[in-house]
Scaffold this active site. Sequence first.
Site, PDB file in Angstrom:
ATOM      1  N   VAL A   1       0.732  -2.346   5.687  1.00 15.93           N
ATOM      2  CA  VAL A   1       1.841  -2.205   4.743  1.00 15.93           C
ATOM      3  C   VAL A   1       1.546  -2.928   3.430  1.00 15.93           C
ATOM      4  O   VAL A   1       2.051  -2.538   2.377  1.00 15.93           O
ATOM      5  CB  VAL A   1       3.153  -2.740   5.368  1.00 15.93           C
ATOM      6  CG1 VAL A   1       4.294  -2.720   4.358  1.00 15.93           C
ATOM      7  CG2 VAL A   1       3.520  -1.934   6.601  1.00 15.93           C
ATOM      8  N   GLU A   2       0.723  -3.945   3.483  1.00 15.53           N
ATOM      9  CA  GLU A   2       0.477  -4.763   2.295  1.00 15.53           C
ATOM     10  C   GLU A   2      -0.780  -4.304   1.556  1.00 15.53           C
ATOM     11  O   GLU A   2      -0.727  -3.396   0.738  1.00 15.53           O
ATOM     12  CB  GLU A   2       0.434  -6.238   2.684  1.00 15.53           C
ATOM     13  CG  GLU A   2       1.773  -6.702   3.271  1.00 15.53           C
ATOM     14  CD  GLU A   2       1.805  -8.177   3.592  1.00 15.53           C
ATOM     15  OE1 GLU A   2       1.423  -8.995   2.740  1.00 15.53           O
ATOM     16  OE2 GLU A   2       2.204  -8.537   4.729  1.00 15.53           O
ATOM     17  N   MET A   3      -1.953  -4.873   1.858  1.00 14.71           N
ATOM     18  CA  MET A   3      -3.167  -4.516   1.127  1.00 14.71           C
ATOM     19  C   MET A   3      -4.001  -3.455   1.850  1.00 14.71           C
ATOM     20  O   MET A   3      -4.907  -2.861   1.267  1.00 14.71           O
ATOM     21  CB  MET A   3      -3.993  -5.768   0.856  1.00 14.71           C
ATOM     22  CG  MET A   3      -3.236  -6.785   0.006  1.00 14.71           C
ATOM     23  SD  MET A   3      -4.110  -8.348  -0.256  1.00 14.71           S
ATOM     24  CE  MET A   3      -5.315  -7.851  -1.486  1.00 14.71           C
TER      25      MET A   3
ATOM     26  N   HIS B   1       0.831  -1.209   0.000  1.00 13.05           N
ATOM     27  CA  HIS B   1       0.000   0.000   0.000  1.00 13.05           C
ATOM     28  C   HIS B   1       0.862   1.254   0.000  1.00 13.05           C
ATOM     29  O   HIS B   1       1.802   1.388   0.786  1.00 13.05           O
ATOM     30  CB  HIS B   1      -0.900  -0.023   1.245  1.00 13.05           C
ATOM     31  CG  HIS B   1      -1.857   1.117   1.332  1.00 13.05           C
ATOM     32  ND1 HIS B   1      -2.947   1.230   0.513  1.00 13.05           N
ATOM     33  CD2 HIS B   1      -1.879   2.210   2.146  1.00 13.05           C
ATOM     34  CE1 HIS B   1      -3.618   2.327   0.819  1.00 13.05           C
ATOM     35  NE2 HIS B   1      -2.988   2.950   1.803  1.00 13.05           N
TER      36      HIS B   1
ATOM     37  N   ASN C   1      -3.142  -6.133   6.620  1.00 12.45           N
ATOM     38  CA  ASN C   1      -1.844  -5.560   6.964  1.00 12.45           C
ATOM     39  C   ASN C   1      -1.728  -4.166   6.359  1.00 12.45           C
ATOM     40  O   ASN C   1      -1.853  -3.998   5.140  1.00 12.45           O
ATOM     41  CB  ASN C   1      -0.728  -6.461   6.440  1.00 12.45           C
ATOM     42  CG  ASN C   1       0.649  -6.043   6.931  1.00 12.45           C
ATOM     43  OD1 ASN C   1       1.008  -4.878   6.894  1.00 12.45           O
ATOM     44  ND2 ASN C   1       1.415  -7.016   7.405  1.00 12.45           N
TER      45      ASN C   1
END
Length: 406
Positions: free
Chosen positions: A187-189, A145, A185
């Site tokens: 940082v991720e999605m 993201h 998460n």
Amino acid sequence: MQIIIIRLKISGWIMSTSSRTHVLLLIPVALAFLLATPQSSGAHSEPSENGAVKSCETSMEQLRRCYEQSPSLWPPPIIDDRVEFEELGLLPRPPEPDLREKKLRALGERLFFDPILSGSGQITCASCHHPDQRFADGRRTSNGHSFQEGARNSPSLLNTGLHRTWFWDGRAASLAEQAIEPMLNPVEMAGTREGIESRLNNSKHYRTEFQEIFEGQAITLEHAGEALEAWQGTLRSRSAPFDRFLGGNTNALSDQALLGLHLFRTKARCANCHMGPLLSDQKFHNIGLTYYGRKLEDLGRYNITKEPADVGRFRTPPLRDVAATGPYMHTGNFPHLRGILSMYNAGAPRPKPKENQLKDPLFPATSSLLQPLNLDQHELNALESFLLSLTSGTGNRRVIGTEMEK
């Protein structure tokens, strides 16, 4: 067939060749080194087993005869006493689905490629697990993201349905749990439970599809995880030269790759951790890459268990399709297989505590399963050739070579 020039210095002479026939003349040289090198201490090595191994090393022809048999009749591996070994083998096929499972798998495949699961509506599961990258992404660590960089390398999802735990530190106990965590998460999605469920329930197509499978229930994040689990669990590596060899095609492995298989199971000690159809014991080991007290510090399994012995331990990665799923290790800092082989050949990093760390109960200790191997370049070439044979799309007869300076 790909041929790589090999130049070898033997007793002051330089040998050059571009012929596979001449390349294979080097294999007996490697076998001679193998016969002359004592096996490492601490390994399980009954006299009768040592005799069986040595009898297979008398010539390349004899080594091939030994491995053309069923794996149950292969030379005994050299394994440490405390290791429970499972022989290398073929991957099991996914179970045949009933009608509900077929629908669930189809739904999971669609969700895998749909950005509806991300907070931005721009990121999918495939953003970090590309089908054309063997369901990895070829990056050291993935961008999520707002282009935030993750802390660990994204492993391939091929054969993930055969795992017992998921993530490098084993924090997920099911594939569905693994599928859900990246969605939430930041940082991720960077999704939220409420947002994902709202978008899915407001989608006419998804609402119809989920309700048919889950009997009219409102869509939950757990339903999405179950669907993703169903589809990801079917992902398998395609047939590689090693699989064809196991299936009875005795020409599927070159002499060099066959020597690599033998070294993998014996002198190189790889099979202490890389075993079974996945070529992974699915356990957690410290291989000296904790970076304790440094910028890249990662305590691994300890973050989950809080057991001091787990500091720096990470799950043994499977080796299926390994030649196509770099960069390697949890940091992604190893771009080439040869660098990893060289690291293990030296016995792996063994960090020493600084003065202020001498009494630190969390200072990591590299696994005693890792020992200096003293493999020569021909043996390292053979190991690399075997690793290539574990990757689908790799030519059966590829020869690995190095050019050594005078």
